[in-house]
Design an enzyme around this catalytic site. Structure first.
Site, PDB file in Angstrom:
ATOM      1  N   ASN A 131       0.869  -1.182   0.000  1.00  0.00           N
ATOM      2  CA  ASN A 131       0.000   0.000   0.000  1.00  0.00           C
ATOM      3  C   ASN A 131       0.904   1.229   0.000  1.00  0.00           C
ATOM      4  OD1 ASN A 131      -1.761   2.083   0.579  1.00  0.00           O
ATOM      5  ND2 ASN A 131      -2.223   1.398   2.664  1.00  0.00           N
ATOM      6  N   TRP A 132       0.946   1.913  -1.132  1.00  0.00           N
ATOM      7  CA  TRP A 132       1.869   3.044  -1.257  1.00  0.00           C
ATOM      8  C   TRP A 132       1.338   4.324  -0.620  1.00  0.00           C
ATOM      9  CZ3 TRP A 132       3.979   2.725  -7.011  1.00  0.00           C
ATOM     10  CH2 TRP A 132       4.859   1.634  -7.098  1.00  0.00           C
ATOM     11  N   LYS A 133       0.077   4.334  -0.216  1.00  0.00           N
ATOM     12  CA  LYS A 133      -0.500   5.549   0.384  1.00  0.00           C
ATOM     13  C   LYS A 133      -0.265   6.748  -0.552  1.00  0.00           C
ATOM     14  CE  LYS A 133       0.006   3.251   4.754  1.00  0.00           C
ATOM     15  NZ  LYS A 133       0.166   3.305   6.191  1.00  0.00           N
TER      16      LYS A 133
ATOM     17  N   HIS B 195      -9.329   1.123   4.999  1.00  0.00           N
ATOM     18  CA  HIS B 195      -8.037   1.255   5.682  1.00  0.00           C
ATOM     19  C   HIS B 195      -8.213   2.153   6.908  1.00  0.00           C
ATOM     20  CE1 HIS B 195      -3.914   2.457   6.534  1.00  0.00           C
ATOM     21  NE2 HIS B 195      -3.560   1.338   5.928  1.00  0.00           N
TER      22      HIS B 195
ATOM     23  N   GLU C  40      -6.534   4.503   8.037  1.00  0.00           N
ATOM     24  CA  GLU C  40      -6.330   5.939   7.796  1.00  0.00           C
ATOM     25  C   GLU C  40      -7.579   6.572   7.207  1.00  0.00           C
ATOM     26  OE1 GLU C  40      -2.663   5.553   5.613  1.00  0.00           O
ATOM     27  OE2 GLU C  40      -1.666   4.941   7.471  1.00  0.00           O
TER      28      GLU C  40
ATOM     29  N   GLU D 224      -5.227  -5.162  10.572  1.00  0.00           N
ATOM     30  CA  GLU D 224      -4.197  -4.141  10.771  1.00  0.00           C
ATOM     31  C   GLU D 224      -4.436  -3.419  12.087  1.00  0.00           C
ATOM     32  OE1 GLU D 224      -2.224  -2.941   6.888  1.00  0.00           O
ATOM     33  OE2 GLU D 224      -3.941  -1.643   7.113  1.00  0.00           O
TER      34      GLU D 224
ATOM     35  N   GLY E  18       2.863   2.041  10.801  1.00  0.00           N
ATOM     36  CA  GLY E  18       3.817   3.140  10.651  1.00  0.00           C
ATOM     37  C   GLY E  18       4.538   3.487  11.943  1.00  0.00           C
TER      38      GLY E  18
ATOM     39  N   SER F   9       3.714  -2.329  10.166  1.00  0.00           N
ATOM     40  CA  SER F   9       5.174  -2.408  10.301  1.00  0.00           C
ATOM     41  C   SER F   9       5.758  -3.754   9.870  1.00  0.00           C
ATOM     42  CB  SER F   9       5.597  -2.050  11.729  1.00  0.00           C
ATOM     43  OG  SER F   9       5.209  -0.709  12.021  1.00  0.00           O
TER      44      SER F   9
ATOM     45  N   GLY G  44       2.970  -1.212   4.191  1.00  0.00           N
ATOM     46  CA  GLY G  44       2.994   0.202   3.850  1.00  0.00           C
ATOM     47  C   GLY G  44       4.411   0.658   3.529  1.00  0.00           C
ATOM     48  N   GLY G  45       5.061   1.283   4.501  1.00  0.00           N
ATOM     49  CA  GLY G  45       6.379   1.885   4.307  1.00  0.00           C
ATOM     50  C   GLY G  45       7.381   1.007   3.563  1.00  0.00           C
TER      51      GLY G  45
END
Ligand code: PGA
Length: 249
Positions: free
Chosen positions: A9-11, A95, A97, A167, A173, A213, A234-235
């Site tokens: 997930n590149w956000k 998600h 966020e 999640e 993150g 993470s 993610g990251g």
């Protein structure tokens, strides 16, 4: 046996040019991996660049969000049909966020999931508790509410086409991963909800991804657990080497 799935997930990261550069570096690194489903979810503006770059590689491209209706006067929104037309086969829904910063409710997540399914997309439906809920022993209650609110009214056939992502928000993150045991316990609980709401067969077939993470150095421990069928990253999905290391766990 459930086939593993690793999704990135590149956000709100990466332009079209950065997307092309990512795939040029990433694709050779995962060429030998054919027993994992790979999904990459770039921002809307980079979807077509990602679809072109991933052509012929077997990597599926996902959007990160959608609107629940087919079309309409909704400035700034994107429909499931538009996502399909861009060459995507999947979409992230609910998600944390989006739930936290854009006030998405379980009911909205439900409508978006239905819209994705109706268009033939695979929804990656996210659930997970925040830190105070975990500390207050409310994790199961929250997961039940999110699961039933978003998915309870699906038909078994619809449910068989989703991917579920657990999640825990406190792990996203933050560098604080859930241990494989914590993740597996939540996955097992979610599988129980799938059995109760659908059937034992659906429950054993649904693939549940862990997210929060996930990094090259913790993926094998997570994937070693038979309750954990994959990861939503993610990251660590932004860098071709680290995402390839996760795919090649
Ligand atoms: P993270 O994000 O891997 O950077 O923690 C996971 C996610 O939000 O899906």
């Amino acid at each position: 046996m459930r086939r593993p799935v690793i999704a990135g997930n590149w956000k709100m990261y990466k332009t079209r040019a950065e997307t092309r550069a990512f795939f040029a570096a990433f694709t050779p690194l995962i060429a030998a991996s054919n027993d994992v489903d790979i999904i990459v979810a770039p921002p809307f503006t980079a979807l077509s660049a990602a679809v072109e770059s991933a052509h012929g590689t077997g990597i599926a491209i996902a959007a990160q969000n959608l609107h629940g209706l087919r079309e309409g006067a909704f400035t700034g929104e994107i429909s499931a049909g538009m996502i399909v037309e861009s060459g995507c086969s999947s979409v992230i829904v609910g998600h944390s966020e989006r739930r936290q910063y854009f006030a998405e409710t379980d009911e909205l997540v439900h409508r978006k999931t239905k819209a994705a399914l109706a268009a033939g997309l695979t929804p990656i439906v996210c659930v997970g508790e925040i830190l105070s809920e975990r500390e207050g022993n409310l994790t199961k209650q929250v997961l039940k509410r999110q699961f039933e609110g978003a998915l309870g009214a699906l038909t078994p056939e619809e449910f068989s086409r989703i991917l579920l992502a657990y999640e825990p928000v406190w792990a996203i993150g933050t560098g604080r991963t859930a241990t494989p045991e914590i993740a597996a316990e939540a996955h097992q609980y979610l599988r129980g909800l799938a059995a109760a709401n659908f059937s034992p067969e659906e429950a054993s077939a649904v693939r549940i991804l862990y997210g929060g993470s996930v990094k090259p150095d913790n993926i094998s421990g997570l994937m070693a657990h038979d309750q954990i069928d994959g990861a939503l990253v993610g990251g660590a999905s932004l860098d071709p080497e680290s995402f390839a290391a996760i795919v090649n766990f």
